[in-house]
Structures are given as structure tokens and as C-alpha cells.
Design a protein around this motif. Structure first.
Motif, PDB file in Angstrom:
ATOM      1  N   THR A  60      18.650 -13.388  -1.088  1.00 48.72           N
ATOM      2  CA  THR A  60      19.769 -12.833  -0.332  1.00 48.72           C
ATOM      3  C   THR A  60      19.493 -11.370  -0.006  1.00 48.72           C
ATOM      4  N   ILE A  61      20.253 -10.834   0.924  1.00 48.63           N
ATOM      5  CA  ILE A  61      20.122  -9.422   1.276  1.00 48.63           C
ATOM      6  C   ILE A  61      20.385  -8.548   0.059  1.00 48.63           C
ATOM      7  N   GLU A  62      21.406  -8.904  -0.712  1.00 45.34           N
ATOM      8  CA  GLU A  62      21.748  -8.124  -1.895  1.00 45.34           C
ATOM      9  C   GLU A  62      20.624  -8.150  -2.926  1.00 45.34           C
ATOM     10  N   GLN A  63      20.001  -9.308  -3.119  1.00 40.64           N
ATOM     11  CA  GLN A  63      18.915  -9.414  -4.088  1.00 40.64           C
ATOM     12  C   GLN A  63      17.722  -8.549  -3.681  1.00 40.64           C
ATOM     13  N   VAL A  64      17.342  -8.639  -2.419  1.00 39.13           N
ATOM     14  CA  VAL A  64      16.208  -7.839  -1.930  1.00 39.13           C
ATOM     15  C   VAL A  64      16.518  -6.351  -2.057  1.00 39.13           C
ATOM     16  N   THR A  65      17.736  -5.973  -1.705  1.00 32.78           N
ATOM     17  CA  THR A  65      18.137  -4.567  -1.788  1.00 32.78           C
ATOM     18  C   THR A  65      18.084  -4.068  -3.225  1.00 32.78           C
ATOM     19  N   ASN A  66      18.586  -4.863  -4.159  1.00 35.10           N
ATOM     20  CA  ASN A  66      18.581  -4.460  -5.568  1.00 35.10           C
ATOM     21  C   ASN A  66      17.162  -4.351  -6.125  1.00 35.10           C
ATOM     22  N   ILE A  67      16.285  -5.267  -5.714  1.00 27.30           N
ATOM     23  CA  ILE A  67      14.889  -5.212  -6.162  1.00 27.30           C
ATOM     24  C   ILE A  67      14.223  -3.928  -5.667  1.00 27.30           C
ATOM     25  N   ILE A  68      14.400  -3.639  -4.385  1.00 26.85           N
ATOM     26  CA  ILE A  68      13.767  -2.440  -3.817  1.00 26.85           C
ATOM     27  C   ILE A  68      14.389  -1.176  -4.389  1.00 26.85           C
ATOM     28  N   GLU A  69      15.688  -1.206  -4.654  1.00 25.35           N
ATOM     29  CA  GLU A  69      16.352  -0.041  -5.243  1.00 25.35           C
ATOM     30  C   GLU A  69      15.718   0.311  -6.587  1.00 25.35           C
ATOM     31  N   PHE A  70      15.406  -0.711  -7.403  1.00 27.53           N
ATOM     32  CA  PHE A  70      14.729  -0.439  -8.668  1.00 27.53           C
ATOM     33  C   PHE A  70      13.301   0.035  -8.434  1.00 27.53           C
ATOM     34  N   MET A  71      12.585  -0.621  -7.526  1.00 28.14           N
ATOM     35  CA  MET A  71      11.184  -0.265  -7.291  1.00 28.14           C
ATOM     36  C   MET A  71      11.042   1.156  -6.733  1.00 28.14           C
ATOM     37  N   LEU A  72      12.093   1.667  -6.113  1.00 30.78           N
ATOM     38  CA  LEU A  72      12.073   3.042  -5.608  1.00 30.78           C
ATOM     39  C   LEU A  72      12.025   4.068  -6.740  1.00 30.78           C
ATOM     40  N   THR A  73      12.367   3.650  -7.962  1.00 25.83           N
ATOM     41  CA  THR A  73      12.308   4.573  -9.094  1.00 25.83           C
ATOM     42  C   THR A  73      10.881   4.757  -9.585  1.00 25.83           C
ATOM     43  N   LYS A  74       9.957   3.944  -9.089  1.00 31.42           N
ATOM     44  CA  LYS A  74       8.540   4.047  -9.458  1.00 31.42           C
ATOM     45  C   LYS A  74       7.777   4.772  -8.351  1.00 31.42           C
ATOM     46  N   GLU A  75       6.505   5.051  -8.617  1.00 36.43           N
ATOM     47  CA  GLU A  75       5.705   5.830  -7.670  1.00 36.43           C
ATOM     48  C   GLU A  75       4.834   4.974  -6.754  1.00 36.43           C
ATOM     49  N   ASN A  76       4.930   3.646  -6.884  1.00 36.42           N
ATOM     50  CA  ASN A  76       4.088   2.764  -6.082  1.00 36.42           C
ATOM     51  C   ASN A  76       4.628   2.597  -4.667  1.00 36.42           C
ATOM     52  N   ASN A  77       3.722   2.379  -3.724  1.00 38.26           N
ATOM     53  CA  ASN A  77       4.142   1.971  -2.393  1.00 38.26           C
ATOM     54  C   ASN A  77       4.770   0.579  -2.464  1.00 38.26           C
ATOM     55  N   ILE A  78       5.652   0.293  -1.532  1.00 39.42           N
ATOM     56  CA  ILE A  78       6.415  -0.962  -1.572  1.00 39.42           C
ATOM     57  C   ILE A  78       6.157  -1.778  -0.313  1.00 39.42           C
ATOM     58  N   LEU A  79       5.895  -3.065  -0.509  1.00 37.27           N
ATOM     59  CA  LEU A  79       5.732  -4.006   0.593  1.00 37.27           C
ATOM     60  C   LEU A  79       6.638  -5.201   0.363  1.00 37.27           C
ATOM     61  N   ALA A  80       7.429  -5.536   1.374  1.00 33.27           N
ATOM     62  CA  ALA A  80       8.261  -6.738   1.352  1.00 33.27           C
ATOM     63  C   ALA A  80       7.873  -7.594   2.549  1.00 33.27           C
ATOM     64  N   THR A  81       7.576  -8.871   2.315  1.00 34.29           N
ATOM     65  CA  THR A  81       7.175  -9.771   3.391  1.00 34.29           C
ATOM     66  C   THR A  81       8.271 -10.784   3.694  1.00 34.29           C
TER      67      THR A  81
END
Length: 248
Positions: A60-81
């Protein structure tokens, strides 16, 4: 947090530069973070060299948003397909730096700039209809730190177009070939280059293409050497493997 980050943190604790409580907080989410509906693998980059990638289809949109919100706390680049535009609009609200490739359906967020490889990956498509898979592969290869050359619409129906770009193709360290219909382009290129070829069958084609199965079987049965094959429409998988080869 990668190996170097952990070493620096432990050194800081040892030298008294950081309180133990703060250090514990820094590493309490290692090796994973449980969000209830997803478990984020924080050690993926330490084990494999690349951080976890988000496959959005079915979420869901909410699930993807929550996952990326957490991953933004790390220093890695982010890719969502396989991300929808609605997902991107939601991500944009929490991260203005997010970029969306509408054709490739990818969301990319660059937390840190990486120097691109000197060698490059060539991504070749048989037709314009294959471009969604091309763009997915392109965005994947780029965010994994590779230089990329795209050569599109050079299928066997007008093979002279391919010959005009052979110098660029042969200069690559690894070649991704994306084709639907009968998938013949991978065999042609496999017989012309001395580099590994990763073939991607696409679901483009008329009825007897069977949603990409015809191209898949053609590529698997290729008589040209040096060709490996990924799943139908799997531009991400092809680019990931190509990146590993390009960085050997």
C-alpha cells in the motif's frame, strides 16, 4: 550503518567520545528493524555490498511511505521499484529530494553521491515498447554507482541500426539486452561481443509471445555463448547482476 560506521562508533565509545547509552541507541536496530508489516534488513549492505531495495508492487502507499521514512534515517541511497505515481507523491511529502522515473516506475533518493565506475554498462533494447524495462534497469544501475550507456530501438527488424552502435556496445564491461517479441536480439549481440550478456525478455508482443514466455525460451535456448537470462521484465535483476560484474 556499514562496517566503517560501526568501527567508528565503537572507537568513540572506547575513547569516551560518546556515551554508552547513546551508542546502544545507535545500534539497537541492528541487524534489522521490525515495522510490524515489514522487517527492514539493516545489514544488507554489510553482507552483499548493496542496501535493501523496496519492491512496491503489492504494497500500500502507506506501507511504502513508512518503509522509506525509516530508511531515510540511514545513510544509504534508496531505490524503490514498481512504484506508482501516487506512492511517489506520498514520498515527496517526507523527502523533497525524491526522484520519480514515470516510465521505469522507480523512486530514487540519493543520501550520498558515489563516484561512478570508469567502466560502463551498456543497456540495449530491441524496441521502444521495451523502454519501461530499460528505464528500470537504467535507474538501478545508476544508483548502484555505475556509468551507463543506453542504446534503444535497435532490434533485428532493422539490424543496421545495431551495427551503427557496435563500438559503444563492445566498449562496455557488461551488456544488458532487453527484448520482447521473439527475443532474438540477445543471440545476435551474444555473437558479436566478448563481454558477458544479460538478457531480459519482456512481455511485449502479440498473442504467441505468451506474455514474454516466447522471448524467455528463445533467450534460454540461445546458441550464442556468454548469455545469462533473468526473469520476464526484470530490469532490476539484470542491472543488479550487471553492477556486480562491472565492479569486479
Amino acid at each position: 550503518m556499514d562496517k566503517d560506521d560501526i568501527k567508528k562508533l565503537l572507537e568513540a565509545v572506547k575513547n569516551g567520545g560518546i556515551e554508552i547509552e547513546k551508542a546502544v541507541k545507535e545500534i539497537e536496530e541492528l541487524p534489522f528493524k521490525d515495522l510490524g508489516f515489514a522487517v527492514i534488513d539493516n545489514h544488507r549492505q554489510i553482507r552483499t555490498g548493496y542496501p535493501e531495495v523496496i519492491y512496491c508492487e503489492g504494497k500500500t502507499i502507506e506501507q511504502v511511505t513508512n518503509i522509506i521514512e525509516f530508511m531515510l534515517t540511514k545513510e544509504n541511497n534508496i531505490l524503490a521499484t514498481r512504484a506508482s505515481e501516487e506512492m511517489f507523491n506520498s514520498i515527496k511529502e517526507i523527502c523533497s529530494e525524491a526522484k520519480y522515473n514515470k516510465l521505469g516506475r522507480t523512486i530514487t533518493i540519493r543520501k550520498r553521491e558515489e563516484e561512478l565506475t570508469e567502466s560502463y554498462i551498456a543497456i540495449i533494447s530491441a524496441g521502444t515498447s521495451d523502454l519501461p524495462v530499460v528505464e528500470e534497469a537504467y535507474e538501478t544501475a545508476l544508483i548502484l554507482g555505475n556509468k551507463v550507456e543506453k542504446i534503444v530501438d535497435v532490434g533485428v527488424a532493422g539490424i543496421h541500426r545495431l551495427f551503427a552502435r557496435l563500438d559503444v556496445i563492445r566498449g562496455a564491461k557488461v551488456v544488458i539486452v532487453i527484448a520482447g517479441m521473439e527475443g532474438a536480439l540477445a543471440s545476435v549481440i551474444g555473437g558479436l561481443v566478448d563481454k558477458p550478456v544479460i538478457a531480459v525478455p519482456t512481455s511485449v508482443g502479440y498473442g504467441a509471445n505468451f506474455g514474454g514466455f516466447a522471448a524467455l525460451l528463445s533467450m534460454l535456448n540461445s546458441c550464442a555463448n556468454g548469455i545469462s537470462v533473468v526473469n520476464i521484465d526484470n530490469g532490476f535483476g539484470a542491472a543488479y547482476n550487471a553492477s556486480m560484474i562491472n565492479k569486479l
